[in-house]
Design a protein around this motif. Structure first.
Motif, PDB file in Angstrom:
ATOM      1  N   ILE A 154       0.832  -1.208   0.000  1.00  0.00           N
ATOM      2  CA  ILE A 154       0.000   0.000   0.000  1.00  0.00           C
ATOM      3  C   ILE A 154       0.867   1.259   0.000  1.00  0.00           C
ATOM      4  O   ILE A 154       0.646   2.194  -0.783  1.00  0.00           O
ATOM      5  CB  ILE A 154      -0.950   0.003   1.213  1.00  0.00           C
ATOM      6  N   ILE A 155       1.864   1.281   0.878  1.00  0.00           N
ATOM      7  CA  ILE A 155       2.722   2.476   0.969  1.00  0.00           C
ATOM      8  C   ILE A 155       3.470   2.706  -0.336  1.00  0.00           C
ATOM      9  O   ILE A 155       3.555   3.834  -0.837  1.00  0.00           O
ATOM     10  CB  ILE A 155       3.709   2.340   2.151  1.00  0.00           C
ATOM     11  N   SER A 156       4.011   1.634  -0.914  1.00  0.00           N
ATOM     12  CA  SER A 156       4.759   1.815  -2.163  1.00  0.00           C
ATOM     13  C   SER A 156       3.829   2.250  -3.290  1.00  0.00           C
ATOM     14  O   SER A 156       4.210   3.095  -4.121  1.00  0.00           O
ATOM     15  CB  SER A 156       5.492   0.526  -2.542  1.00  0.00           C
ATOM     16  N   GLY A 157       2.601   1.704  -3.307  1.00  0.00           N
ATOM     17  CA  GLY A 157       1.663   2.110  -4.349  1.00  0.00           C
ATOM     18  C   GLY A 157       1.263   3.568  -4.231  1.00  0.00           C
ATOM     19  O   GLY A 157       1.263   4.314  -5.218  1.00  0.00           O
ATOM     20  N   LEU A 158       0.943   3.995  -3.006  1.00  0.00           N
ATOM     21  CA  LEU A 158       0.530   5.386  -2.800  1.00  0.00           C
ATOM     22  C   LEU A 158       1.663   6.367  -3.086  1.00  0.00           C
ATOM     23  O   LEU A 158       1.477   7.361  -3.794  1.00  0.00           O
ATOM     24  CB  LEU A 158       0.034   5.571  -1.359  1.00  0.00           C
ATOM     25  N   LEU A 159       2.839   6.090  -2.527  1.00  0.00           N
ATOM     26  CA  LEU A 159       3.960   7.016  -2.712  1.00  0.00           C
ATOM     27  C   LEU A 159       4.450   7.051  -4.152  1.00  0.00           C
ATOM     28  O   LEU A 159       4.931   8.076  -4.635  1.00  0.00           O
ATOM     29  CB  LEU A 159       5.108   6.636  -1.769  1.00  0.00           C
ATOM     30  N   THR A 160       4.314   5.912  -4.843  1.00  0.00           N
ATOM     31  CA  THR A 160       4.683   5.899  -6.259  1.00  0.00           C
ATOM     32  C   THR A 160       3.740   6.776  -7.066  1.00  0.00           C
ATOM     33  O   THR A 160       4.158   7.500  -7.976  1.00  0.00           O
ATOM     34  CB  THR A 160       4.657   4.450  -6.810  1.00  0.00           C
ATOM     35  N   ASP A 161       2.463   6.740  -6.716  1.00  0.00           N
ATOM     36  CA  ASP A 161       1.472   7.569  -7.413  1.00  0.00           C
ATOM     37  C   ASP A 161       1.676   9.051  -7.107  1.00  0.00           C
ATOM     38  O   ASP A 161       1.563   9.895  -7.997  1.00  0.00           O
ATOM     39  CB  ASP A 161       0.072   7.131  -6.994  1.00  0.00           C
ATOM     40  N   LEU A 241      -5.938  -4.752 -13.259  1.00  0.00           N
ATOM     41  CA  LEU A 241      -6.690  -3.653 -12.647  1.00  0.00           C
ATOM     42  C   LEU A 241      -6.310  -2.292 -13.219  1.00  0.00           C
ATOM     43  O   LEU A 241      -7.132  -1.376 -13.255  1.00  0.00           O
ATOM     44  CB  LEU A 241      -6.468  -3.666 -11.134  1.00  0.00           C
ATOM     45  N   LEU A 242      -5.058  -2.154 -13.680  1.00  0.00           N
ATOM     46  CA  LEU A 242      -4.638  -0.888 -14.280  1.00  0.00           C
ATOM     47  C   LEU A 242      -5.182  -0.727 -15.700  1.00  0.00           C
ATOM     48  O   LEU A 242      -5.338   0.384 -16.193  1.00  0.00           O
ATOM     49  CB  LEU A 242      -3.107  -0.799 -14.310  1.00  0.00           C
ATOM     50  N   GLY A 243      -5.474  -1.873 -16.357  1.00  0.00           N
ATOM     51  CA  GLY A 243      -5.947  -1.830 -17.737  1.00  0.00           C
ATOM     52  C   GLY A 243      -7.464  -1.760 -17.829  1.00  0.00           C
ATOM     53  O   GLY A 243      -8.185  -1.713 -16.827  1.00  0.00           O
ATOM     54  N   ALA A 244      -7.955  -1.780 -19.067  1.00  0.00           N
ATOM     55  CA  ALA A 244      -9.398  -1.744 -19.321  1.00  0.00           C
ATOM     56  C   ALA A 244     -10.025  -3.064 -18.861  1.00  0.00           C
ATOM     57  O   ALA A 244      -9.384  -4.112 -18.922  1.00  0.00           O
ATOM     58  CB  ALA A 244      -9.641  -1.525 -20.813  1.00  0.00           C
ATOM     59  N   PRO A 245     -11.264  -3.063 -18.360  1.00  0.00           N
ATOM     60  CA  PRO A 245     -12.186  -1.920 -18.284  1.00  0.00           C
ATOM     61  C   PRO A 245     -12.109  -1.154 -16.968  1.00  0.00           C
ATOM     62  O   PRO A 245     -12.898  -0.236 -16.738  1.00  0.00           O
ATOM     63  CB  PRO A 245     -13.555  -2.593 -18.409  1.00  0.00           C
ATOM     64  N   TYR A 246     -11.161  -1.510 -16.088  1.00  0.00           N
ATOM     65  CA  TYR A 246     -11.137  -0.923 -14.747  1.00  0.00           C
ATOM     66  C   TYR A 246     -10.374   0.398 -14.724  1.00  0.00           C
ATOM     67  O   TYR A 246     -10.828   1.369 -14.113  1.00  0.00           O
ATOM     68  CB  TYR A 246     -10.528  -1.918 -13.751  1.00  0.00           C
ATOM     69  N   ASN A 247      -9.212   0.420 -15.361  1.00  0.00           N
ATOM     70  CA  ASN A 247      -8.404   1.640 -15.474  1.00  0.00           C
ATOM     71  C   ASN A 247      -8.173   2.317 -14.128  1.00  0.00           C
ATOM     72  O   ASN A 247      -8.327   3.542 -13.981  1.00  0.00           O
ATOM     73  CB  ASN A 247      -9.071   2.621 -16.447  1.00  0.00           C
ATOM     74  N   LEU A 248      -7.822   1.520 -13.118  1.00  0.00           N
ATOM     75  CA  LEU A 248      -7.569   2.073 -11.792  1.00  0.00           C
ATOM     76  C   LEU A 248      -6.215   2.772 -11.753  1.00  0.00           C
ATOM     77  O   LEU A 248      -5.310   2.459 -12.523  1.00  0.00           O
ATOM     78  CB  LEU A 248      -7.606   0.960 -10.739  1.00  0.00           C
ATOM     79  N   SER A 249      -6.072   3.707 -10.820  1.00  0.00           N
ATOM     80  CA  SER A 249      -4.783   4.370 -10.621  1.00  0.00           C
ATOM     81  C   SER A 249      -3.865   3.477  -9.795  1.00  0.00           C
ATOM     82  O   SER A 249      -4.316   2.522  -9.159  1.00  0.00           O
ATOM     83  CB  SER A 249      -4.990   5.703  -9.893  1.00  0.00           C
ATOM     84  N   GLN A 250      -2.571   3.791  -9.789  1.00  0.00           N
ATOM     85  CA  GLN A 250      -1.614   3.020  -9.002  1.00  0.00           C
ATOM     86  C   GLN A 250      -1.968   3.069  -7.517  1.00  0.00           C
ATOM     87  O   GLN A 250      -1.806   2.088  -6.792  1.00  0.00           O
ATOM     88  CB  GLN A 250      -0.197   3.571  -9.213  1.00  0.00           C
ATOM     89  N   SER A 251      -2.474   4.221  -7.055  1.00  0.00           N
ATOM     90  CA  SER A 251      -2.868   4.344  -5.649  1.00  0.00           C
ATOM     91  C   SER A 251      -4.003   3.397  -5.303  1.00  0.00           C
ATOM     92  O   SER A 251      -3.989   2.741  -4.261  1.00  0.00           O
ATOM     93  CB  SER A 251      -3.303   5.785  -5.338  1.00  0.00           C
ATOM     94  N   LEU A 252      -5.009   3.318  -6.178  1.00  0.00           N
ATOM     95  CA  LEU A 252      -6.146   2.441  -5.914  1.00  0.00           C
ATOM     96  C   LEU A 252      -5.741   0.973  -5.970  1.00  0.00           C
ATOM     97  O   LEU A 252      -6.189   0.166  -5.149  1.00  0.00           O
ATOM     98  CB  LEU A 252      -7.265   2.717  -6.918  1.00  0.00           C
ATOM     99  N   VAL A 253      -4.867   0.632  -6.911  1.00  0.00           N
ATOM    100  CA  VAL A 253      -4.381  -0.746  -6.988  1.00  0.00           C
ATOM    101  C   VAL A 253      -3.625  -1.100  -5.716  1.00  0.00           C
ATOM    102  O   VAL A 253      -3.799  -2.175  -5.136  1.00  0.00           O
ATOM    103  CB  VAL A 253      -3.494  -0.949  -8.231  1.00  0.00           C
ATOM    104  N   GLY A 254      -2.774  -0.174  -5.254  1.00  0.00           N
ATOM    105  CA  GLY A 254      -2.035  -0.415  -4.018  1.00  0.00           C
ATOM    106  C   GLY A 254      -2.956  -0.529  -2.818  1.00  0.00           C
ATOM    107  O   GLY A 254      -2.733  -1.353  -1.926  1.00  0.00           O
ATOM    108  N   SER A 255      -4.021   0.264  -2.813  1.00  0.00           N
ATOM    109  CA  SER A 255      -4.943   0.259  -1.673  1.00  0.00           C
ATOM    110  C   SER A 255      -5.727  -1.038  -1.562  1.00  0.00           C
ATOM    111  O   SER A 255      -6.182  -1.402  -0.469  1.00  0.00           O
ATOM    112  CB  SER A 255      -5.925   1.434  -1.786  1.00  0.00           C
ATOM    113  N   ILE A 256      -5.889  -1.748  -2.662  1.00  0.00           N
ATOM    114  CA  ILE A 256      -6.615  -3.015  -2.624  1.00  0.00           C
ATOM    115  C   ILE A 256      -5.905  -4.010  -1.707  1.00  0.00           C
ATOM    116  O   ILE A 256      -6.534  -4.910  -1.137  1.00  0.00           O
ATOM    117  CB  ILE A 256      -6.781  -3.570  -4.059  1.00  0.00           C
TER     118      ILE A 256
END
Length: 402
Positions: A154-161, A241-256
């Motif tokens: 989570i931390i790496s995903g959020l800080l990377t974003d 999750l980053l690709g279609a049809p979800y197109n989530l941000s890196q922060s959201l992927v990390g938060s999962i």
């Protein structure tokens, strides 16, 4: 007399190993959710980028075969603390990587030094804990692993974003240095540790004695299968999750990865259930939950995917908690070598399946990942059947130590 649940020593040892497990797995998996970012930064393929995970786990696995013998001669606490501190400093050094090859070299070195805690922690618990408290203590340690893996991702995903992956690894390395200090100050000294002379020439024969024990081989196989499936799913779920049809941000992927909190619950709860009702039925339940979660990730709905990931994590940490504590009961002597071999197979599963799964993902998409995990679960059920026929399902030490 081992350390019993509810005592001051139990609380101190649990806090120390929780902090140690937290730090180890935060560092080990901090790059996993940002593998897509590495593909862009270094202009490489997803399969090649997955080596940032695989080289670390294979280096850790190989080192674990030897670090147990070193701890037999030098003591548990010193090596575990040095392992945490060195791995933390190396994580800070990631930010200075000028090429992917340099990052891989640092990850290899990190894998070598990280081996010092997980191999020895299991041995420490099996030596120091009362047998009726071992399952719960191992569950608490593995819950630290779960929360550390969650926090690292989570931390790496959020800080990377928000910034970039180099800032993320610097922050995580700094936090882990603090966790190393907590570990050193709180871990009780070993009371049942018997110092042995360091004789590396005898290490291979000692390892061989553990490899000819069929019960242990079954447990090593379960570790391989659980970890292989687990890392494979999480190495590539980010691309979905980053690709279609979800197109989530890196922060959201990390938060999962907050679903990792389920791992801290399941490792403790299923460890206690195994102590009470027997290891084989609870292990089969863990395998069933593990597979159910993987199957749900194949649904198109994002809600069902997240539910599937949650169940998958619950089953994985529960199964790993049971298998890892079981090893200490089955092995008659030289427990550090038995635990080292369990973790060797565990992390070899991570390395081989984590990168090999990329080939399946390239050829068959997400269904290839689910198919691989389904095969692993079938093999796991067969291994449980072998353990049952060998009479390894009883909770008593006399039965399991043969």
């Amino acid at each position: 007399m081992g350390i019993q649940q509810g005592t001051r020593e139990f609380k101190h040892s649990s806090l120390a190993l929780f902090a140690g497990g937290f730090s180890t797995f935060a560092l080990l998996y901090c790059l996993q959710p940002i593998i897509p970012e590495l593909t862009l930064d270094f202009n490489i393929t997803p399969t090649l980028a997955s080596l940032a995970m695989s080289v670390t786990t294979i280096a850790m696995a190989l080192t674990m075969l030897f670090v147990g013998a070193l701890s037999d001669a030098w003591g548990r606490k010193t090596i575990m603390t040095a392992s945490l501190a060195a791995a933390s400093v190396i994580t800070v050094a990631f930010s200075f990587s000028t090429s992917f090859n340099m990052l891989l070299l640092l990850r290899i070195v990190q894998g070598i030094v990280l081996a010092g805690l997980p191999a020895i922690a299991m041995t420490y618990l099996s030596e120091e804990m009362d047998k009726n408290s071992l399952g719960y203590a191992m569950g608490l340690y593995i819950s630290g692993n779960a929360i550390g893996g969650m926090a690292g991702r989570i931390i790496s995903g959020l800080l990377t974003d928000w910034f970039n992956w180099r800032v993320a690894t610097t922050v995580l390395g700094s936090l882990s240095i603090l966790a190393s200090i907590v570990f050193w100050l709180t871990i009780p000294a070993s009371r049942n540790f018997v110092k042995r002379k360091l004789e590396l020439s005898k290490l291979v024969p000692l390892l061989w004695t553990q490899l000819v024990n069929v019960r242990l081989l079954c447990l090593y196989g379960l570790g391989f299968l659980f970890m292989g499936g687990f890392v494979t799913l999480f190495n590539y779920i980010g691309f979905e999750l980053l690709g279609a049809p979800y197109n989530l941000s890196q922060s959201l992927v990390g938060s999962i990865f907050v679903v990792y909190i389920m791992g801290s619950i399941s490792s403790t709860w299923m460890g206690r259930m195994a102590d009470r009702y027997g290891r084989i039925p609870i292990m089969l339940a863990a395998l069933g939950i593990f597979l159910s979660g993987a199957l749900l990730t194949g649904c198109g709905s994002l809600v069902f995917k997240i539910l599937g990931i949650t169940l998958f994590v619950f089953g994985f940490f529960g199964g790993h908690s049971i298998a890892s504590s079981w090893v200490g009961l089955v092995s008659k002597e030289h427990k550090s070598q038995a635990n080292s071999l369990y973790l060797f197979f565990y992390y070899v599963g991570s390395s081989l399946s984590g990168t090999g799964g990329g080939l399946l993902y390239h050829e068959f998409g997400w269904s290839g990942i689910i198919g691989l995990i389904a095969v692993y679960v079938v093999i796991g059920v067969l291994l449980c059947g072998v353990l049952k026929r060998l009479g390894a399902g009883d909770n008593s030490i006399s039965t399991l130590s043969g």
